[in-house]
Design an enzyme around this catalytic site. Sequence first.
Site: not given
Length: 420
Positions: A22-23, A91, A115, A120-121, A123-124, A307, A399
């Site tokens: 999935k990822n 996300r 979440c 879940r920033p 900035d990067l 995970d 999901r």
Amino acid sequence: MEKFVIEGGRKLSGEIRVSGSKNATLPILAATLLTDGICEIRNVPKLRDTWTMCKLLRSLGKTVDLSGNKVRVSGSANNHIADYKLVSTMRGSFCVLGPLLGKLGKAKVSMPGGCVIGVRPVDLHMKGIMALGVKADFDAGYVMAHAPQLKGAQMYLGGTFGSSVLATANVMMAASLAQGETVIESAACEPEIEDLGDFLSAMGAKIEGHGTPRIIINGARKLNGTNYKMGADRIEAGTFLIMAAAVKSDILVQDANYNHLLALIDKLHAIGVDVRKAGNNDVRVKVKKTLRPANIATHPHPGFPTDLQAQYMALMAITPGVSIITDRVFPDRFMHIAELNRMGAQIRRDAGSAIVEGVKQLYGAPVMASDLRASAALVIAGLVAKGRTEIHRIYHIDRGYEDLDRKLTGIGAKVFREKE
Ligand code: EPZ
């Protein structure tokens, strides 16, 4: 809505097959925005998240045919706006930012919501695209970004909690069509990034070092369509290894890439689980004796994956002795503690970690899924618990786990999907 009903305490045995990752699928589908050519991708997992990403690509102008485990993407992106309705449900959609900038030179992408696993920033992500010459700002919950021409740059993408997988993915994809060379220092090393780099290379991108902390990308003028087969989902595979250990059964996990799971396998060996390669990409799990507890702290790859933290906690919940579980990637990723304790587990939070006192027996109970991996932990707990467990809101599971109830039934579990 649907729920899982699990009759626990059964011995399981046999073979269980891992689906496509999935990822890795999500950023690779996003990467098809970089070309007007035809991309045909096989072994794509049949998941809600796959469907959501395909819907997002269509909203951006692509023609997407999803049938079974195959996706065919063609046409040209002609819309740079990734709508809140779609991005807020997943996300991972945020990884269309980079390819939209690469292909269209502009993007308006809804900020991903927070979440249950933590803040879940982005900035990067912003640091990376701005290093490529992008003008970016926030407006009404959206990232507004544009760049007449992306220019390659050297950048450091490490963050407080280590590298960022999707920020690395966004920069790789934008840099693939930038002018000149980009060097990403402290890039994420997850196998999903390696997969994305291989896909971009198949499209004609000039990329090296993907899967290591230093990735070098030389921008191309144009990228082409390609054919690609997704590799196995390492988190699903790891979930099955932990599940097999928890139910103390002899299970063959098919299409589990052993080398992607070394941190988990090392820990399973340490607690007394017999895990070994079984030809091709299969891994056999056996438990011959009482297991010992062992502490974990999660880290970016090649460390213990965040995970798999919840699933491992379910295993420790029924392992005699005390273990300490710390999540260095998402420090608050502990929603599953309360639900596991409803099933008789003895877990408490202390100074940012979870202290797990193994109990002899868990008991079936009605519990609530909260996020994808916490839900997997509850399934594992339900399989070992005495009696009946009902897991509500299993859309979280759908999901990220393809046909989980069918796969578990195939090794002898009593798992039924029912209407709420
Ligand atoms: C990916 O999310 C995965 N999702 C997550 O899997 C996984 O938990 C995570 O990587 C870590 O391995 C997908 O690939 C779709 P990050 P991502 O950016 O990329 C901080 C699942 O269950 N950070 O690698 O969004 C962040 O707060 C999901 O399949 C910043 O500080 O995660 C976290 O502490 C859940 N600034 C750490 O980095 C940023 O700009 C890692 O996050 C971005 C992230």
